[in-house]
Design a protein around this motif. Structure first.
Motif, short mmCIF file in Angstrom:
data_model
loop_
_atom_site.label_atom_id
_atom_site.label_comp_id
_atom_site.label_asym_id
_atom_site.label_seq_id
_atom_site.Cartn_x
_atom_site.Cartn_y
_atom_site.Cartn_z
N THR A 81 0.62 -1.19 0.01
CA THR A 81 -0.06 0.08 0.13
C THR A 81 0.84 1.17 -0.15
N ALA A 82 1.94 1.26 0.80
CA ALA A 82 2.83 2.31 0.87
C ALA A 82 3.49 2.57 -0.35
N GLY A 83 3.94 1.54 -0.93
CA GLY A 83 4.70 1.65 -2.14
C GLY A 83 4.01 2.16 -3.47
N ALA A 84 2.66 1.70 -3.20
CA ALA A 84 1.78 2.12 -4.41
C ALA A 84 1.39 3.47 -4.33
N PHE A 85 1.41 4.32 -2.91
CA PHE A 85 1.05 5.42 -2.61
C PHE A 85 2.24 6.41 -2.77
N TYR A 86 3.29 5.86 -2.21
CA TYR A 86 4.55 6.95 -2.03
C TYR A 86 5.29 6.96 -3.26
N ILE A 87 5.47 5.86 -3.95
CA ILE A 87 6.44 5.56 -4.95
C ILE A 87 5.70 5.58 -6.29
N ASN A 89 2.62 6.83 -6.89
CA ASN A 89 1.76 8.06 -6.92
C ASN A 89 0.10 7.64 -7.09
N ARG A 90 -0.09 6.61 -6.75
CA ARG A 90 -1.40 6.09 -7.04
C ARG A 90 -2.31 6.51 -5.92
N ASN A 91 -3.55 6.85 -5.97
CA ASN A 91 -4.54 7.49 -5.10
C ASN A 91 -4.76 6.31 -3.78
N ILE A 92 -5.10 6.66 -2.77
CA ILE A 92 -5.06 5.90 -1.53
C ILE A 92 -6.10 4.50 -1.81
N GLU A 93 -7.10 4.58 -2.53
CA GLU A 93 -7.96 3.48 -2.82
C GLU A 93 -7.43 2.61 -3.52
N SER A 95 -4.25 2.18 -4.15
CA SER A 95 -3.24 1.67 -3.19
C SER A 95 -3.61 0.59 -2.15
N ILE A 96 -4.71 0.70 -1.68
CA ILE A 96 -5.16 -0.30 -0.78
C ILE A 96 -5.84 -1.30 -1.60
N ALA A 97 -6.16 -1.37 -2.70
CA ALA A 97 -6.40 -2.60 -3.51
C ALA A 97 -5.19 -3.16 -3.86
N ILE A 98 -4.09 -2.50 -4.09
CA ILE A 98 -2.85 -3.03 -4.72
C ILE A 98 -1.95 -3.69 -3.55
N GLY A 99 -2.32 -3.04 -2.44
CA GLY A 99 -1.80 -3.70 -1.27
C GLY A 99 -2.43 -5.15 -0.72
N PHE A 100 -3.78 -5.13 -0.95
CA PHE A 100 -4.43 -6.24 -0.90
C PHE A 100 -4.17 -7.58 -1.66
N CYS A 101 -3.56 -7.26 -2.91
CA CYS A 101 -3.07 -8.21 -3.78
C CYS A 101 -1.59 -8.83 -3.01
N CYS A 102 -1.13 -7.93 -2.36
CA CYS A 102 0.32 -8.27 -1.53
C CYS A 102 -0.08 -9.42 -0.48
N LEU A 103 -1.18 -8.95 0.13
CA LEU A 103 -1.67 -9.53 1.30
C LEU A 103 -2.41 -10.98 1.17
N ASP A 224 0.67 -1.18 -15.25
CA ASP A 224 2.00 -0.63 -14.68
C ASP A 224 2.90 -1.71 -14.43
N ALA A 225 3.95 -2.01 -15.22
CA ALA A 225 4.86 -2.97 -15.16
C ALA A 225 5.68 -2.82 -13.67
N ARG A 226 6.12 -1.83 -13.45
CA ARG A 226 6.65 -1.51 -12.19
C ARG A 226 5.80 -1.94 -10.88
N VAL A 227 4.49 -1.63 -10.76
CA VAL A 227 3.74 -1.72 -9.84
C VAL A 227 3.37 -3.37 -9.78
#
Length: 309
Positions: A81-87, A89-93, A95-103, A224-227
């Protein structure tokens, strides 16, 4: 190499059969959708209910195991979530969806199949202990974070209602709760009902693996390949590495430790895409991450099997 050939490849061959069957037109996409609905909404819930109903909680409920796995999972969610948001520049929602994939690692479709082939059916008690808390923990964390983000400025009661509604509409959570209820009550299902349940349970994993292959063909490697690379690295490397280190530090019994690390090393499950689709956030990244990470699991699961000996 033996682990790759005997443990991992048979699982991915079943997935591959599903993929090729749909790709070549031998099986329709609507058929796959029905098969996935059967496996996700009926067969897998029956599998979870049956496993938890018969689980020896006093022997299997090891807090060290749960701590090593879920600290790693929560760390993956936070870093993703932090990587998507801070690195990125995805919005917070998003970023949370991307963080959920990692979870949410694929603890059922891939985890159970690979653990059973690697360590035998007797090793699955540790996997089922993880799975018993997997959907409630992951959906609870993801939904709570998303509802807080979506309802910023509204009252705590509104957020609590959103979380509860989403949780109790999840059939996996309901099946797990029902399994615990039967287990703790000491009730025994009638033989005829148990036999029918066992028939459905035996179909759960092969059906789900074949359907997973058919579903994956819908996803295209785009976004986004980097994400996506970040999601794969967190899911396949960071989560199991934290679980491995904590398991050693907490002296988790060796048989449970191996199962826990291998389960942590699984790719994001289809639930990662389901969560993203549920909120309409980062769907392309979630879908592509499931596809790419599932393919990479062939190599990373082999690596972790070697590390675990």
């Amino acid at each position: 190499m033996q682990a790759l050939l005997e443990v991992i490849l048979p699982v991915f061959l079943v997935i591959g059969f599903g993929y090729v069957a749909v790709w070549r037109g031998f099986f329709t996409q609507s058929g796959v959708d029905g098969l996935m609905k059967f496996s996700q909404n009926f067969a897998i819930p029956c599998l979870l209910f049956s496993a938890i109903e018969n689980l020896d909680l006093s022997a299997s409920l090891d807090l060290r195991l749960l701590t090593s796995f879920y600290v790693g999972a929560a760390a993956g969610f936070a870093v993703g979530t932090a990587g998507a948001f801070y690195i990125f520049n995805r919005n917070i929602e998003d970023s949370i969806a991307i963080g959920f994939c990692c979870l949410f690692s694929n603890s059922v479709l891939l985890g159970l199949a690979i653990n059973e082939r690697a360590y035998g059916p007797e090793a699955l008690s540790g996997a089922f202990t993880i799975i018993a808390f997997h959907s409630p923990f992951c959906y609870g964390l993801g939904i709570t974070a998303m509802e807080i983000a979506r309802n910023r400025g509204q009252g705590a009661l509104t957020m609590a209602r959103g979380v509860a509604k989403a949780m109790f509409r999840n059939v996996l959570v309901l099946a797990i709760m029902a399994g615990f209820a039967v287990n703790l009550s000491g009730l025994t299902l009638p033989d005829v009902l148990q036999d029918g349940l066992d028939l459905v349970v035996r179909a759960a994993l092969p059906t789900a693996l074949f359907a997973l292959g058919g579903v994956l063909i819908q996803y295209r490697p785009e976004g986004d390949a980097r994400v996506i690379a970040m999601v794969c690295a967190i899911s396949l490397l960071l989560h199991p590495a934290i679980t491995f280190g904590l398991g050693n530090a907490l002296s988790v019994p060796a048989d449970l430790h191996k199962t826990t690390v291998l389960t942590a090393a699984m790719a994001p499950g289809v639930n990662g895409y389901i969560f993203a689709n549920m909120y309409g956030r980062a769907k392309r990244v979630a879908a592509t991450s499931v596809l790419v990470a599932t393919a990479l699991t062939i190599l990373t699961a082999w690596m972790w099997l070697v590390v675990l000996g």
